[in-house]
Scaffold this motif. Structure first.
Motif, PDB file in Angstrom:
ATOM      1  N   LYS A   1       0.858  -1.188   0.000  1.00 61.02           N
ATOM      2  CA  LYS A   1       0.000   0.000   0.000  1.00 61.02           C
ATOM      3  C   LYS A   1       0.898   1.243   0.000  1.00 61.02           C
ATOM      4  CE  LYS A   1      -3.864  -2.056   2.574  1.00 61.02           C
ATOM      5  NZ  LYS A   1      -3.249  -3.364   2.844  1.00 61.02           N
ATOM      6  N   ILE A   2       0.567   2.197  -0.858  1.00 59.68           N
ATOM      7  CA  ILE A   2       1.245   3.490  -0.853  1.00 59.68           C
ATOM      8  C   ILE A   2       0.384   4.461  -0.058  1.00 59.68           C
ATOM      9  CG2 ILE A   2       2.080   5.411  -2.254  1.00 59.68           C
ATOM     10  CD1 ILE A   2       3.733   2.954  -2.592  1.00 59.68           C
TER      11      ILE A   2
ATOM     12  N   GLY B   1      -2.230  10.785   5.299  1.00 58.64           N
ATOM     13  CA  GLY B   1      -2.484   9.482   5.891  1.00 58.64           C
ATOM     14  C   GLY B   1      -3.406   8.611   5.069  1.00 58.64           C
ATOM     15  N   LYS B   2      -3.796   9.071   3.880  1.00 52.15           N
ATOM     16  CA  LYS B   2      -4.704   8.308   3.037  1.00 52.15           C
ATOM     17  C   LYS B   2      -3.926   7.329   2.155  1.00 52.15           C
ATOM     18  CE  LYS B   2      -8.349  11.793   2.790  1.00 52.15           C
ATOM     19  NZ  LYS B   2      -9.173  12.653   1.880  1.00 52.15           N
ATOM     20  N   ILE B   3      -4.557   6.170   1.921  1.00 50.25           N
ATOM     21  CA  ILE B   3      -3.964   5.174   1.029  1.00 50.25           C
ATOM     22  C   ILE B   3      -4.159   5.632  -0.412  1.00 50.25           C
ATOM     23  CG2 ILE B   3      -4.077   2.788   0.225  1.00 50.25           C
ATOM     24  CD1 ILE B   3      -5.010   1.993   3.024  1.00 50.25           C
ATOM     25  N   VAL B   4      -3.061   5.806  -1.127  1.00 50.08           N
ATOM     26  CA  VAL B   4      -3.110   6.242  -2.514  1.00 50.08           C
ATOM     27  C   VAL B   4      -3.469   5.070  -3.431  1.00 50.08           C
ATOM     28  CG1 VAL B   4      -1.751   7.221  -4.415  1.00 50.08           C
ATOM     29  CG2 VAL B   4      -1.431   8.065  -2.069  1.00 50.08           C
ATOM     30  N   SER B   5      -2.857   3.920  -3.163  1.00 49.49           N
ATOM     31  CA  SER B   5      -3.080   2.750  -4.005  1.00 49.49           C
ATOM     32  C   SER B   5      -2.632   1.494  -3.269  1.00 49.49           C
ATOM     33  CB  SER B   5      -2.318   2.889  -5.329  1.00 49.49           C
ATOM     34  OG  SER B   5      -2.697   1.885  -6.237  1.00 49.49           O
ATOM     35  N   GLY B   6      -3.165   0.361  -3.677  1.00 49.88           N
ATOM     36  CA  GLY B   6      -2.773  -0.913  -3.084  1.00 49.88           C
ATOM     37  C   GLY B   6      -2.766  -2.006  -4.137  1.00 49.88           C
ATOM     38  N   GLN B   7      -1.915  -2.994  -3.925  1.00 51.76           N
ATOM     39  CA  GLN B   7      -1.777  -4.064  -4.911  1.00 51.76           C
ATOM     40  C   GLN B   7      -1.178  -5.294  -4.245  1.00 51.76           C
ATOM     41  OE1 GLN B   7      -2.896  -5.598  -7.565  1.00 51.76           O
ATOM     42  NE2 GLN B   7      -2.360  -3.923  -8.960  1.00 51.76           N
ATOM     43  N   VAL B   8      -1.450  -6.465  -4.832  1.00 55.69           N
ATOM     44  CA  VAL B   8      -0.844  -7.724  -4.392  1.00 55.69           C
ATOM     45  C   VAL B   8       0.062  -8.228  -5.511  1.00 55.69           C
ATOM     46  CG1 VAL B   8      -1.246 -10.089  -3.637  1.00 55.69           C
ATOM     47  CG2 VAL B   8      -2.869  -8.289  -3.005  1.00 55.69           C
ATOM     48  N   PHE B   9       1.288  -8.585  -5.150  1.00 55.30           N
ATOM     49  CA  PHE B   9       2.266  -9.077  -6.122  1.00 55.30           C
ATOM     50  C   PHE B   9       2.673 -10.490  -5.736  1.00 55.30           C
ATOM     51  CE2 PHE B   9       2.689  -4.516  -5.679  1.00 55.30           C
ATOM     52  CZ  PHE B   9       2.589  -4.074  -6.992  1.00 55.30           C
ATOM     53  N   SER B  10       2.693 -11.383  -6.717  1.00 54.43           N
ATOM     54  CA  SER B  10       3.105 -12.755  -6.439  1.00 54.43           C
ATOM     55  C   SER B  10       3.869 -13.308  -7.628  1.00 54.43           C
ATOM     56  CB  SER B  10       1.891 -13.635  -6.123  1.00 54.43           C
ATOM     57  OG  SER B  10       1.011 -13.690  -7.226  1.00 54.43           O
ATOM     58  N   ALA B  11       4.726 -14.272  -7.343  1.00 56.23           N
ATOM     59  CA  ALA B  11       5.511 -14.923  -8.390  1.00 56.23           C
ATOM     60  C   ALA B  11       5.905 -16.311  -7.913  1.00 56.23           C
ATOM     61  CB  ALA B  11       6.747 -14.107  -8.741  1.00 56.23           C
TER      62      ALA B  11
ATOM     63  N   LEU C   1       6.654  -4.342  -8.412  1.00 51.31           N
ATOM     64  CA  LEU C   1       6.349  -3.363  -7.363  1.00 51.31           C
ATOM     65  C   LEU C   1       6.869  -1.981  -7.730  1.00 51.31           C
ATOM     66  CD1 LEU C   1       5.510  -2.571  -4.429  1.00 51.31           C
ATOM     67  CD2 LEU C   1       7.797  -3.326  -3.719  1.00 51.31           C
ATOM     68  N   VAL C   2       8.114  -1.906  -8.173  1.00 54.11           N
ATOM     69  CA  VAL C   2       8.721  -0.622  -8.519  1.00 54.11           C
ATOM     70  C   VAL C   2       7.990   0.016  -9.699  1.00 54.11           C
ATOM     71  CG1 VAL C   2      10.815   0.461  -9.444  1.00 54.11           C
ATOM     72  CG2 VAL C   2      10.988  -1.189  -7.564  1.00 54.11           C
ATOM     73  N   ALA C   3       7.676  -0.778 -10.722  1.00 53.32           N
ATOM     74  CA  ALA C   3       6.974  -0.248 -11.892  1.00 53.32           C
ATOM     75  C   ALA C   3       5.587   0.257 -11.502  1.00 53.32           C
ATOM     76  CB  ALA C   3       6.858  -1.315 -12.968  1.00 53.32           C
ATOM     77  N   TRP C   4       4.883  -0.493 -10.652  1.00 57.24           N
ATOM     78  CA  TRP C   4       3.542  -0.094 -10.199  1.00 57.24           C
ATOM     79  C   TRP C   4       3.596   1.194  -9.395  1.00 57.24           C
ATOM     80  CZ3 TRP C   4       2.336  -0.277  -4.826  1.00 57.24           C
ATOM     81  CH2 TRP C   4       1.001   0.065  -4.514  1.00 57.24           C
ATOM     82  N   THR C   5       4.555   1.335  -8.502  1.00 55.50           N
ATOM     83  CA  THR C   5       4.671   2.532  -7.685  1.00 55.50           C
ATOM     84  C   THR C   5       4.873   3.755  -8.560  1.00 55.50           C
ATOM     85  OG1 THR C   5       5.707   1.220  -5.945  1.00 55.50           O
ATOM     86  CG2 THR C   5       5.888   3.588  -5.751  1.00 55.50           C
ATOM     87  N   GLY C   6       5.735   3.628  -9.561  1.00 57.34           N
ATOM     88  CA  GLY C   6       6.001   4.753 -10.445  1.00 57.34           C
ATOM     89  C   GLY C   6       4.805   5.155 -11.278  1.00 57.34           C
ATOM     90  N   ASN C   7       3.976   4.176 -11.639  1.00 60.91           N
ATOM     91  CA  ASN C   7       2.835   4.472 -12.509  1.00 60.91           C
ATOM     92  C   ASN C   7       1.588   4.898 -11.745  1.00 60.91           C
ATOM     93  OD1 ASN C   7       4.285   3.807 -14.826  1.00 60.91           O
ATOM     94  ND2 ASN C   7       3.763   1.642 -14.667  1.00 60.91           N
ATOM     95  N   GLY C   8       1.489   4.411 -10.486  1.00 60.89           N
ATOM     96  CA  GLY C   8       0.214   4.613  -9.809  1.00 60.89           C
ATOM     97  C   GLY C   8       0.214   5.580  -8.647  1.00 60.89           C
ATOM     98  N   ALA C   9       1.366   5.840  -8.030  1.00 59.29           N
ATOM     99  CA  ALA C   9       1.355   6.652  -6.814  1.00 59.29           C
ATOM    100  C   ALA C   9       1.523   8.121  -7.120  1.00 59.29           C
ATOM    101  CB  ALA C   9       2.459   6.187  -5.892  1.00 59.29           C
TER     102      ALA C   9
END
Length: 203
Positions: free
Chosen positions: A150-151, A157-167, A195-203
């Motif tokens: 979660k970012i 204090g608000k959640i900007v975005s959240g995601q689940v990553f698995s491999a 995770l890094v790519a998602w953070t850059g695109n979504g946060a």
């Protein structure tokens, strides 16, 4: 002359129980020989263009007791947890994963700065995560890594975005320290790259 079928082929559940018992027995009979120690690595080549240019603080991932240590987790089946004998991580797993998350962000050059809580940074965002899986699935012969992230906007204090990553990665050899940790490291590298790519695109 009839044969007892139970003597011909043991049920799969019995075989898994034997594997689990053997793992515990081996873990306890190492004598004075220290276990082999293994480290994790962060992906070195990550795209750096675009994305967030703020400052990110990476908290240590939350983890259940089974994962909150140095032992390499092996699951013979869904309901059983054992540990790989004669093998350990170089630090507590959540702390080790935290350091590799930070290193992955540093390698990507997506952020103005990245660090840990307590570092002298003017914080824009926090990364809050949970390590759900970091284990060898003995039934399928695969390494499994799962991380929720979660970012959080540090100002509101608000959640900007959240995601689940698995491999998952297949074991490229026998179930031992080098093979198991290599597969887990490869699965983690995929999780961190996404995770890094998602953070850059979504946060």
């Amino acid at each position: 002359m009839s044969k007892d079928r139970s003597m011909v082929k043991a049920p799969r559940t019995v075989l898994l129980a034997v594997v689990a018992a053997a793992a515990f027995a081996l873990a306890g009979c190492g004598g004075g020989t220290p276990p082999s120690t293994f480290d994790l690595t962060a992906p070195a080549r990550l795209p750096g263009a675009g994305g967030v240019r703020g400052t990110l603080v990476v908290a240590e991932p939350v983890a259940v007791a089974v994962l909150d240590g140095q032992r390499v987790v092996v699951k013979p089946d869904a309901g059983t947890v054992t540990y790989l004998p004669n093998a350990q991580w170089s630090d507590r797993l959540p702390k080790l994963v935290q350091s590799k998350i930070i290193e992955a962000y540093e390698n990507s050059n997506r952020l103005r700065a990245v660090g840990r809580p307590g570092d002298r940074l003017s914080v824009d965002y926090q990364l809050v995560s949970e390590l759900r899986a970091f284990e060898i699935d003995a039934a399928t012969g695969q390494a499994s890594v799962e991380l929720t992230a979660k970012i959080v906007n540090d100002k509101t204090g608000k959640i900007v975005s959240g995601q689940v990553f698995s491999a998952r990665r297949a074991l490229a050899g026998p179930l031992d320290g080098p093979t198991a940790t290599r597969a887990l490291n490869e699965a983690l590298a995929e999780v961190l790259a996404r995770l890094v790519a998602w953070t850059g695109n979504g946060a």
